[in-house]
Design a protein around this motif. Structure first.
Motif, PDB file in Angstrom:
ATOM      1  N   GLY A  69       9.742   1.673  73.479  1.00 60.98           N
ATOM      2  CA  GLY A  69       8.443   1.219  73.023  1.00 60.98           C
ATOM      3  C   GLY A  69       7.249   1.668  73.833  1.00 60.98           C
ATOM      4  N   ASP A  88       4.672  -0.333  72.178  1.00 58.24           N
ATOM      5  CA  ASP A  88       5.366  -1.101  71.145  1.00 58.24           C
ATOM      6  C   ASP A  88       6.076  -2.248  71.844  1.00 58.24           C
ATOM      7  N   LYS A  92       9.166  -3.017  66.883  1.00 61.97           N
ATOM      8  CA  LYS A  92       9.160  -2.864  65.433  1.00 61.97           C
ATOM      9  C   LYS A  92       7.949  -2.090  64.923  1.00 61.97           C
ATOM     10  N   SER A  93       7.212  -1.473  65.794  1.00 56.87           N
ATOM     11  CA  SER A  93       5.994  -0.780  65.400  1.00 56.87           C
ATOM     12  C   SER A  93       6.300   0.529  64.681  1.00 56.87           C
ATOM     13  N   ASP A  94       5.641   0.732  63.546  1.00 61.40           N
ATOM     14  CA  ASP A  94       5.786   1.997  62.819  1.00 61.40           C
ATOM     15  C   ASP A  94       5.203   3.151  63.619  1.00 61.40           C
ATOM     16  N   ASN A 136      -3.722   3.206  68.129  1.00 62.31           N
ATOM     17  CA  ASN A 136      -3.399   2.196  67.127  1.00 62.31           C
ATOM     18  C   ASN A 136      -3.164   2.827  65.758  1.00 62.31           C
TER      19      ASN A 136
END
Length: 147
Positions: A69, A88, A92-94, A136
């Motif tokens: 992450g 991350d 779970k961040s795209d 972001n």
């Protein structure tokens, strides 16, 4: 009559040529480099205050994955390099999933906020060595086949 038009056109071109010669590098503002892909060139990011929102676009120079992450992407354009951080925290961040597959020489676009680097991580030898961009948003503009 045709000769008169030709002489008039030549005078006009000479005037334009002189105007271009008088123009200096300091006359070129940041607006000349803003496109749909970026708001700042890599070297211009260092002049903005912490917290400013920027969009940069360029070639991936290096990608480092510190742990799950946390990614550091060194982005390069014609003016220099800047470090982009992808965090991350929940896994779970795209955004982190997309950056995981990025390799050197991919052309990418990042949007994010500028933040100052911690004192022990400042690189005084680089123009943007005291800041980094916390991403972001991400867009893959073009991929590259590594040789």
């Amino acid at each position: 009559m045709a000769l008169l038009r030709l002489l008039s056109a030549a005078r006009c071109l000479r005037g334009v040529s002189r105007a271009i010669q008088r123009r200096t590098a300091t006359d070129v503002t940041l607006q000349h480099y803003q496109t749909s892909h970026r708001t700042h060139r890599c070297v211009d990011v260092g002049t903005e205050p912490a917290g400013a929102r920027v969009t940069v676009c360029g070639w991936v120079d290096r990608v480092r994955r510190i742990h799950h992450g946390l990614y550091f992407v060194v982005l390069r354009d014609a003016t220099g390099t800047v470090q982009v951080v992808v965090e991350d925290t929940d896994g779970k961040s795209d955004l982190a999933q997309c950056v995981r597959d990025v390799r050197p020489e991919f052309v990418v676009q990042f949007q994010g906020a500028i933040r100052n680097r911690p004192d022990e991580q400042v690189r005084a030898d680089e123009p943007c060595g005291n800041i980094e961009i916390v991403a972001n948003d991400f867009a893959l503009v073009n991929s590259c086949i590594n040789t």
